[in-house]
Design a protein around this motif. Sequence first.
Motif, PDB file in Angstrom:
ATOM      1  N   VAL A   1     -11.857  65.576   2.869  1.00  0.00           N
ATOM      2  CA  VAL A   1     -10.902  65.262   1.812  1.00  0.00           C
ATOM      3  C   VAL A   1      -9.599  65.999   2.117  1.00  0.00           C
ATOM      4  N   VAL A   2      -8.488  65.363   1.766  1.00  0.00           N
ATOM      5  CA  VAL A   2      -7.170  65.954   2.000  1.00  0.00           C
ATOM      6  C   VAL A   2      -6.424  66.009   0.673  1.00  0.00           C
ATOM      7  N   LEU A   3      -5.937  67.188   0.321  1.00  0.00           N
ATOM      8  CA  LEU A   3      -5.175  67.344  -0.913  1.00  0.00           C
ATOM      9  C   LEU A   3      -3.749  66.824  -0.713  1.00  0.00           C
ATOM     10  N   GLN A   4      -3.024  66.666  -1.826  1.00  0.00           N
ATOM     11  CA  GLN A   4      -1.669  66.124  -1.756  1.00  0.00           C
ATOM     12  C   GLN A   4      -0.742  66.992  -0.914  1.00  0.00           C
ATOM     13  N   ASP A   5      -0.992  68.297  -0.875  1.00  0.00           N
ATOM     14  CA  ASP A   5      -0.128  69.183  -0.090  1.00  0.00           C
ATOM     15  C   ASP A   5      -0.551  69.281   1.376  1.00  0.00           C
ATOM     16  N   GLY A   6      -1.561  68.478   1.772  1.00  0.00           N
ATOM     17  CA  GLY A   6      -1.960  68.437   3.172  1.00  0.00           C
ATOM     18  C   GLY A   6      -3.156  69.301   3.519  1.00  0.00           C
ATOM     19  N   ARG A   7      -3.594  70.156   2.595  1.00  0.00           N
ATOM     20  CA  ARG A   7      -4.769  70.977   2.884  1.00  0.00           C
ATOM     21  C   ARG A   7      -6.002  70.080   3.019  1.00  0.00           C
ATOM     22  N   LYS A   8      -6.853  70.424   3.979  1.00  0.00           N
ATOM     23  CA  LYS A   8      -7.982  69.560   4.325  1.00  0.00           C
ATOM     24  C   LYS A   8      -9.273  70.354   4.345  1.00  0.00           C
ATOM     25  N   LEU A   9     -10.333  69.753   3.822  1.00  0.00           N
ATOM     26  CA  LEU A   9     -11.659  70.352   3.877  1.00  0.00           C
ATOM     27  C   LEU A   9     -12.623  69.337   4.485  1.00  0.00           C
ATOM     28  N   ILE A  10     -13.308  69.728   5.554  1.00  0.00           N
ATOM     29  CA  ILE A  10     -14.357  68.893   6.123  1.00  0.00           C
ATOM     30  C   ILE A  10     -15.634  69.133   5.324  1.00  0.00           C
ATOM     31  N   LEU A  11     -16.155  68.070   4.727  1.00  0.00           N
ATOM     32  CA  LEU A  11     -17.337  68.183   3.885  1.00  0.00           C
ATOM     33  C   LEU A  11     -18.620  68.234   4.710  1.00  0.00           C
ATOM     34  N   ASP A  12     -18.642  67.509   5.812  1.00  0.00           N
ATOM     35  CA  ASP A  12     -19.823  67.542   6.671  1.00  0.00           C
ATOM     36  C   ASP A  12     -19.503  66.863   7.996  1.00  0.00           C
ATOM     37  N   PHE A  13     -20.340  67.163   8.971  1.00  0.00           N
ATOM     38  CA  PHE A  13     -20.271  66.515  10.275  1.00  0.00           C
ATOM     39  C   PHE A  13     -21.478  65.595  10.423  1.00  0.00           C
ATOM     40  N   TYR A  14     -21.307  64.553  11.218  1.00  0.00           N
ATOM     41  CA  TYR A  14     -22.383  63.588  11.449  1.00  0.00           C
ATOM     42  C   TYR A  14     -22.602  63.433  12.952  1.00  0.00           C
ATOM     43  N   VAL A  15     -23.868  63.402  13.342  1.00  0.00           N
ATOM     44  CA  VAL A  15     -24.255  63.361  14.751  1.00  0.00           C
ATOM     45  C   VAL A  15     -25.122  62.122  14.984  1.00  0.00           C
ATOM     46  N   PRO A  16     -25.443  61.802  16.245  1.00  0.00           N
ATOM     47  CA  PRO A  16     -26.258  60.610  16.508  1.00  0.00           C
ATOM     48  C   PRO A  16     -27.539  60.567  15.661  1.00  0.00           C
ATOM     49  N   GLY A  17     -27.765  59.388  15.055  1.00  0.00           N
ATOM     50  CA  GLY A  17     -28.918  59.202  14.178  1.00  0.00           C
ATOM     51  C   GLY A  17     -28.588  59.315  12.709  1.00  0.00           C
ATOM     52  N   ASP A  18     -27.442  59.913  12.383  1.00  0.00           N
ATOM     53  CA  ASP A  18     -27.070  60.086  10.980  1.00  0.00           C
ATOM     54  C   ASP A  18     -26.581  58.778  10.366  1.00  0.00           C
ATOM     55  N   PHE A  19     -26.844  58.621   9.065  1.00  0.00           N
ATOM     56  CA  PHE A  19     -26.299  57.522   8.286  1.00  0.00           C
ATOM     57  C   PHE A  19     -24.871  57.859   7.854  1.00  0.00           C
ATOM     58  N   LEU A  20     -24.030  56.828   7.808  1.00  0.00           N
ATOM     59  CA  LEU A  20     -22.699  56.949   7.218  1.00  0.00           C
ATOM     60  C   LEU A  20     -22.592  55.954   6.068  1.00  0.00           C
ATOM     61  N   THR A  21     -21.695  56.228   5.134  1.00  0.00           N
ATOM     62  CA  THR A  21     -21.404  55.337   3.993  1.00  0.00           C
ATOM     63  C   THR A  21     -22.669  54.913   3.240  1.00  0.00           C
ATOM     64  N   LEU A  22     -23.566  55.863   2.986  1.00  0.00           N
ATOM     65  CA  LEU A  22     -24.770  55.546   2.213  1.00  0.00           C
ATOM     66  C   LEU A  22     -24.483  54.965   0.829  1.00  0.00           C
ATOM     67  N   PRO A  23     -23.366  55.335   0.164  1.00  0.00           N
ATOM     68  CA  PRO A  23     -23.097  54.730  -1.150  1.00  0.00           C
ATOM     69  C   PRO A  23     -23.031  53.210  -1.120  1.00  0.00           C
ATOM     70  N   ALA A  24     -22.880  52.622   0.088  1.00  0.00           N
ATOM     71  CA  ALA A  24     -22.859  51.159   0.179  1.00  0.00           C
ATOM     72  C   ALA A  24     -24.148  50.550  -0.345  1.00  0.00           C
ATOM     73  N   LEU A  25     -25.261  51.283  -0.226  1.00  0.00           N
ATOM     74  CA  LEU A  25     -26.543  50.769  -0.707  1.00  0.00           C
ATOM     75  C   LEU A  25     -26.574  50.653  -2.228  1.00  0.00           C
ATOM     76  N   LEU A  26     -25.745  51.451  -2.890  1.00  0.00           N
ATOM     77  CA  LEU A  26     -25.734  51.467  -4.350  1.00  0.00           C
ATOM     78  C   LEU A  26     -24.511  50.769  -4.929  1.00  0.00           C
ATOM     79  N   GLY A  27     -23.658  50.241  -4.061  1.00  0.00           N
ATOM     80  CA  GLY A  27     -22.441  49.613  -4.540  1.00  0.00           C
ATOM     81  C   GLY A  27     -21.458  50.607  -5.124  1.00  0.00           C
ATOM     82  N   GLU A  28     -21.522  51.852  -4.626  1.00  0.00           N
ATOM     83  CA  GLU A  28     -20.665  52.920  -5.136  1.00  0.00           C
ATOM     84  C   GLU A  28     -19.535  53.209  -4.155  1.00  0.00           C
TER      85      GLU A  28
END
Length: 211
Positions: A40-67
């Motif tokens: 996530v990136v704040l309006q002033d440009g500060r950035k926080l990495i919430l997590d890293f993903y490696v081979p085998g990981d799921f991305l965009t899981l909220p797609a299963l719930l329509g979220e």
Amino acid sequence: MPAMLRSGQRTMRRNTVIHNSGRYPRELYTIYTGWCARSVVLQDGRKLILDFYVPGDFLTLPALLGETSFGSIQTITDAALCTFAPERLQTWIRDDERMRRIVECVWKDECRDAQRRMLDLGVKSAEEKVASLLLHLRTKLARIKPVGDVIEFPLRLTHIAEATGITPVHASRTIKALEADHLIERVPGGLRMPDIAALRDMACEVEANTA
């Protein structure tokens, strides 16, 4: 994930945005090769990495719930992604108990990871944060295949800084301190952790059932 459910495969270059925060994912991805990060990136440009993903990981899981998804997802290396249509997966999960258990395990892992991140960012020192991050990445890689004391490690100091809430300069000093304590060693293309037990002590890891 069964190959017959795949809708395709995409190859992406480093620093490619896969999904923007707040939008509804149209597809669900798994990583075939490469690494990604959610941030996530704040309006002033500060950035926080919430997590890293490696081979085998799921991305965009909220797609299963329509979220909508919280945080944008971007490749941090060249990557190959397998794509899946959410509606096909929803049907498969509904009719297949094994698939339901797989998805449940993924959700549980993500919840535990989020709780660990809260602890790390809230109360730990820089060295404890970095040690915890390195162990977290080792655990993620070990879910796919056995790992020894050397892991793949494509992260840069900026990635470490943005994942731990410290500056790149502080991240550099912290890595050097861990090296001086013989807890880690940078090797070509990877990172060696010669004493996992000592690194866990540095990270101040807690058991899930600790009150």
